[in-house]
Each structure stands twice: as structure tokens, then as C-alpha cells.
Design a protein around this motif. Structure first.
Motif, short mmCIF file in Angstrom:
data_model
loop_
_atom_site.label_atom_id
_atom_site.label_comp_id
_atom_site.label_asym_id
_atom_site.label_seq_id
_atom_site.Cartn_x
_atom_site.Cartn_y
_atom_site.Cartn_z
N ALA A 21 0.83 -1.21 0.00
CA ALA A 21 0.00 0.00 0.00
C ALA A 21 0.86 1.26 0.00
CB ALA A 21 -0.93 0.00 1.21
N GLY A 22 2.02 1.20 0.63
CA GLY A 22 2.91 2.35 0.64
C GLY A 22 3.51 2.64 -0.73
N LEU A 52 15.27 3.82 6.95
CA LEU A 52 14.50 5.06 6.80
C LEU A 52 13.55 4.97 5.62
CD1 LEU A 52 17.16 7.79 7.61
CD2 LEU A 52 15.16 7.19 8.95
N ALA A 53 14.02 4.35 4.52
CA ALA A 53 13.14 4.17 3.36
C ALA A 53 11.98 3.24 3.69
CB ALA A 53 13.95 3.62 2.19
N VAL A 54 12.24 2.18 4.42
CA VAL A 54 11.16 1.26 4.82
C VAL A 54 10.14 1.97 5.71
CG1 VAL A 54 10.63 -0.82 6.16
CG2 VAL A 54 12.54 -0.83 4.55
N ILE A 55 10.62 2.77 6.62
CA ILE A 55 9.73 3.52 7.51
C ILE A 55 8.89 4.52 6.73
CG2 ILE A 55 9.67 5.23 9.38
CD1 ILE A 55 12.09 3.68 10.58
N LEU A 56 9.51 5.20 5.78
CA LEU A 56 8.76 6.18 4.97
C LEU A 56 7.72 5.49 4.09
CD1 LEU A 56 11.55 8.70 3.95
CD2 LEU A 56 9.67 9.06 5.55
N ILE A 57 8.06 4.33 3.54
CA ILE A 57 7.10 3.59 2.72
C ILE A 57 5.94 3.11 3.57
CG2 ILE A 57 6.79 1.45 1.43
CD1 ILE A 57 9.63 1.86 0.35
N ALA A 58 6.21 2.66 4.78
CA ALA A 58 5.17 2.11 5.65
C ALA A 58 4.23 3.16 6.21
CB ALA A 58 5.81 1.32 6.79
N GLN A 59 4.65 4.42 6.17
CA GLN A 59 3.76 5.46 6.71
C GLN A 59 2.62 5.60 5.83
OE1 GLN A 59 5.86 9.04 7.47
NE2 GLN A 59 6.56 8.35 9.43
#
Length: 86
Positions: free
Chosen positions: A25-26, A79-86
Motif C-alpha cells: 500500500a505504501g 529510513l526508506a522502509v519507515i517512509l514507505i510504511a507510513q
């Protein structure tokens, strides 16, 4: 005992499917987590497992690639994974 193991495996599968849905979804503009999770849950169990495994395999491979650049690469990866998951 078997019922307890079955419940743990079902809960683990649900958590893994939800994690894969979050990442999909991200990366998929215009689709919410609820839409992607419902679409994934509607598929047969074999396809759910294949899609979830594929998402996590790509995540692990991307992590290995990021590790080639040291701790800064891993930091950028997470950081990229966290930004995608937001």
C-alpha cells in the motif's frame, strides 16, 4: 496442543500478511492499507503465501544490498522502509 500451535501459526500468518500489505500500500498510490489487505485476504492461501513471501524476500535482498554500503546504507534502508510504511 495442536490447537494452540494452529492459533499461533494463524496469528503469525496474519501479521506477516498485514506487513506485506503495508509495504504494498505504501508503494501503490491511491490504495489504502485496508483495500490492499482486503484484496490480499480474498485470494487463495497459496497466493497469499506467495505474495507475502515475495514481498519479504525483496525486503531481505534490498537489506543485503544496503548492507554493502555499511551502517549508512542500513540506516538509509530502514529510513526508506519507515517512509514507505507510513
Amino acid at each position: 496442543m495442536a490447537q494452540g500451535v494452529r492459533q499461533v501459526l494463524f496469528r503469525g500468518g496474519t501479521l506477516c500478511r498485514r506487513g506485506a500489505s503495508t509495504l504494498i500500500a505504501g508503494l501503490w498510490p491511491g490504495r489504502s492499507l485496508h483495500d490492499v489487505d482486503d484484496a490480499l485476504a480474498a485470494r487463495p492461501v497459496g497466493q497469499q503465501a506467495a505474495i507475502t513471501s515475495g514481498v519479504f524476500l525483496c525486503l531481505v535482498l534490498a537489506g543485503f544490498f544496503a548492507a554493502q554500503f555499511g551502517w549508512i546504507g542500513i540506516l538509509v534502508f530502514w529510513l526508506a522502509v519507515i517512509l514507505i510504511a507510513q
